[in-house]
Design an enzyme around this catalytic site. Structure first.
Site, mmCIF file in Angstrom:
data_model
loop_
_atom_site.group_PDB
_atom_site.id
_atom_site.type_symbol
_atom_site.label_atom_id
_atom_site.label_comp_id
_atom_site.label_asym_id
_atom_site.label_seq_id
_atom_site.Cartn_x
_atom_site.Cartn_y
_atom_site.Cartn_z
ATOM 1 N N ASP A 289 0.887 -1.158 0.000
ATOM 2 C CA ASP A 289 0.000 0.000 0.000
ATOM 3 C C ASP A 289 0.928 1.210 0.000
ATOM 4 O OD1 ASP A 289 -1.536 2.176 0.721
ATOM 5 O OD2 ASP A 289 -2.628 1.142 2.320
ATOM 6 N N ASP B 64 -6.595 -0.340 -1.630
ATOM 7 C CA ASP B 64 -5.445 0.574 -1.675
ATOM 8 C C ASP B 64 -4.114 -0.175 -1.828
ATOM 9 O OD1 ASP B 64 -5.306 -0.542 0.812
ATOM 10 O OD2 ASP B 64 -5.470 1.335 1.931
ATOM 11 N N TYR C 203 -3.544 9.412 0.341
ATOM 12 C CA TYR C 203 -3.558 9.118 1.762
ATOM 13 C C TYR C 203 -2.598 7.972 2.105
ATOM 14 C CZ TYR C 203 -4.673 8.979 6.518
ATOM 15 O OH TYR C 203 -4.534 9.040 7.877
ATOM 16 N N GLY D 150 18.559 -5.868 -0.091
ATOM 17 C CA GLY D 150 18.782 -7.200 -0.665
ATOM 18 C C GLY D 150 17.604 -8.143 -0.619
ATOM 19 N N ASN D 151 16.659 -7.902 0.307
ATOM 20 C CA ASN D 151 15.497 -8.778 0.417
ATOM 21 C C ASN D 151 14.357 -7.980 1.049
ATOM 22 O OD1 ASN D 151 13.658 -10.877 1.636
ATOM 23 N ND2 ASN D 151 15.181 -12.229 0.726
ATOM 24 N N TYR E 44 0.614 0.326 14.868
ATOM 25 C CA TYR E 44 -0.356 0.085 13.804
ATOM 26 C C TYR E 44 -0.057 0.961 12.596
ATOM 27 C CZ TYR E 44 -4.663 -0.089 11.149
ATOM 28 O OH TYR E 44 -5.571 -0.242 10.136
ATOM 29 N N LYS F 128 -3.414 -2.832 8.050
ATOM 30 C CA LYS F 128 -3.398 -4.289 8.166
ATOM 31 C C LYS F 128 -2.429 -4.869 7.131
ATOM 32 C CE LYS F 128 -5.999 -6.377 11.284
ATOM 33 N NZ LYS F 128 -5.327 -6.666 12.539
ATOM 34 N N GLN G 229 -5.718 -28.137 -10.854
ATOM 35 C CA GLN G 229 -5.957 -29.220 -11.835
ATOM 36 C C GLN G 229 -4.894 -30.330 -11.805
ATOM 37 O OE1 GLN G 229 -9.413 -27.218 -13.168
ATOM 38 N NE2 GLN G 229 -8.812 -29.292 -13.626
ATOM 39 N N ARG H 264 -10.075 0.641 10.401
ATOM 40 C CA ARG H 264 -8.926 0.833 11.291
ATOM 41 C C ARG H 264 -8.235 -0.476 11.660
ATOM 42 N NH1 ARG H 264 -9.216 6.133 13.200
ATOM 43 N NH2 ARG H 264 -11.115 7.139 12.500
HETATM 44 P P1 13P Z 1 -8.204 -32.736 -14.059
HETATM 45 O O1 13P Z 1 -8.021 -33.929 -13.165
HETATM 46 O O2 13P Z 1 -7.664 -32.916 -15.428
HETATM 47 O O3 13P Z 1 -7.717 -31.490 -13.413
HETATM 48 O O4 13P Z 1 -9.809 -32.567 -14.292
HETATM 49 C C1 13P Z 1 -10.680 -32.385 -13.249
HETATM 50 C C2 13P Z 1 -11.708 -31.362 -13.635
HETATM 51 O O5 13P Z 1 -11.395 -30.377 -14.267
HETATM 52 C C3 13P Z 1 -13.093 -31.557 -13.198
HETATM 53 O O6 13P Z 1 -13.777 -30.338 -13.049
HETATM 54 P P1 13P Z 2 -5.237 -0.494 4.929
HETATM 55 O O1 13P Z 2 -4.558 -1.510 5.800
HETATM 56 O O2 13P Z 2 -5.875 -1.145 3.734
HETATM 57 O O3 13P Z 2 -4.333 0.642 4.569
HETATM 58 O O4 13P Z 2 -6.468 0.093 5.764
HETATM 59 C C1 13P Z 2 -6.163 0.751 6.946
HETATM 60 C C2 13P Z 2 -7.360 1.262 7.662
HETATM 61 O O5 13P Z 2 -7.160 1.807 8.737
HETATM 62 C C3 13P Z 2 -8.714 1.121 7.110
HETATM 63 O O6 13P Z 2 -9.694 1.759 7.895
HETATM 64 MG MG MG Z 3 -4.070 2.111 3.303
HETATM 65 MG MG MG Z 4 -4.949 -2.096 2.162
#
Ligand code: 13P
Ligand code: 13P
Ligand code: MG
Ligand code: MG
Length: 369
Positions: free
Chosen positions: A11, A52, A90, A103-104, A233, A236, A246, A270
């Site tokens: 967000d 959002d 916002y 890096g992550n 906070y 969320k 499948q 909230r």
């Molecule tokens: P598959 O086992 O090929 O996924 O088929 C199952 C199916 O699509 C039934 O709705």
């Molecule tokens: P978000 O976690 O989607 O930003 O929403 C926060 C919030 O306080 C909604 O009322």
């Molecule tokens: Mg938000």
């Molecule tokens: Mg959100």
């Protein structure tokens, strides 16, 4: 061919409060991902939004936790934040909790769900994205898809599914994980994942005894907890998940059936209220009433050498009209409880909201009984 599907979300600013993502934010993120696709580093991508939250769906050969792919998503969010700040949207940059990328994305705010898989002869996947709720909102539908024969008759009918599945459950408070087998351990599994604020289904695998299926993830959910990183906070942890379908896995219709009941999830106004999870189209993924009700969208793709063929908007369809009607009835019912539990979340889950500040003030006036 090994392919990684990465769904990364944040967000970075809402158009009119926490309602939706401005199209310019999606376009800005799209430019970054398009450059990466043109340079051959990404195989494909799709940018979308639920409420959002800006969602980046990417395919590549870099594997999970790739610093390149995480860095790319970070760059896309940073660039989108610049636009959000310019427009004074916002909560601009709301989920970018750290100043610079290291890096992550783990522990930096954005939510991440990734799986590296061997692409099958035909590889249908569904990407589910939720707003105004938390990762535990996936517990019930994932359980239904992979462990409940009343939802998924394939568990009984399809010999390839008869061995069941293995659930990887994370305790996001004690930072531990446990693997549980279904159907044998469903009571133990439910004993944990019914507490959806703490125990979260992180991944599902085919049973180890199933020799017809590789032991690869068939579902993965983001579990990032914002308040743990920020210490307060900040919205969320609106989650995302990837599910494969499948041929020895739940059929796409069985996967979607799990969203036909608008179960109660925490989040909403909230981040402090229980409410029904309403399945909607991408177009209707725009929380409004009481900043909700909480919403889930589903996009279907067929992978083709890593290319994302699609998307198919899976949950907007008429067959979910009655689910939405029920969700709206539950909305009326829950709202009339006002600031009372169980509409408002229990005390321990309010810990990271601003409620404790109010309670602290009143502590001074408390006298012994
Ligand atoms: P598959 O086992 O090929 O996924 O088929 C199952 C199916 O699509 C039934 O709705
Ligand atoms: P978000 O976690 O989607 O930003 O929403 C926060 C919030 O306080 C909604 O009322
Ligand atoms: Mg938000
Ligand atoms: Mg959100």
């Amino acid at each position: 061919m090994k392919i990684t599907v990465s769904v990364i979300k944040a967000d970075v600013g809402g158009l009119a409060g926490h309602s939706r993502v401005h199209p310019d934010l999606k376009a800005t993120a799209g430019i970054i991902l398009d450059n990466a696709k043109n340079s051959g580093k990404l195989i494909d991508y799709h940018v979308t939004a639920v409420g959002d939250d800006l969602n980046l769906i990417m395919t590549h050969k870099e594997g999970e936790n790739s610093s390149y792919v995480h860095g790319l998503a970070w760059e896309a969010f940073v660039k989108a934040t610049e636009v959000a700040k310019k427009y004074k949207l916002y909560g601009a940059g709301q989920d970018l909790l750290k100043d610079s990328f290291s890096g992550n994305l783990k522990g930096m705010g954005p939510g991440v769900a990734e799986m590296e898989i061997e692409e099958r002869k035909s590889e249908p996947i569904a990407v589910f994205m939720m707003d105004k709720t938390e990762p535990g909102a996936f517990n019930l539908p994932i359980y239904k898809m992979f462990a409940d024969p009343f939802n998924t008759p394939g568990l009984i009918i399809d010999p390839n599914m008869h061995d069941g599945f293995q659930f990887e459950v994370w305790d996001v408070i004690a930072h531990k994980k446990v693997f549980l087998k279904t159907p044998g351990e469903i009571y133990d599994l439910l004993a944990l994942i019914g507490s959806k604020g703490r125990y979260i289904v992180k991944r599902v695998y085919p049973s180890e005894s199933n020799k017809n299926m590789p032991h690869e993830p068939v579902a993965v959910i983001s579990t990032d907890k914002l308040h743990e990183i920020a210490g307060k906070y900040v919205g969320k942890d609106d989650p995302v998940g990837i599910v494969r379908g499948q041929s020895g896995l739940p059929a796409m219709g069985e996967i979607l059936e799990a969203f036909s009941y608008p179960h109660l999830v925490s989040g909403w106004m909230r981040g402090s209220h229980n409410g029904p999870l309403m399945p909607v189209s991408v177009e209707d993924a725009v929380p409004s009433r009481f900043d909700g009700p909480p919403r889930v969208i589903g996009l279907g793709f067929q992978l083709s050498e890593g290319k994302l063929i699609g998307p198919a908007d899976l949950l907007g369809e008429r067959a979910f009209d009655r689910t939405r009607d029920l969700a709206l009835k539950i909305t009326d019912y829950m709202r009339r409880n006002g600031p009372f539990e169980p509409h408002r979340l229990p005390e321990e889950e309010m810990e990271y909201t601003t409620l404790p500040q109010v309670q602290k003030k009143l502590q001074q006036r408390m006298v012994d009984l």
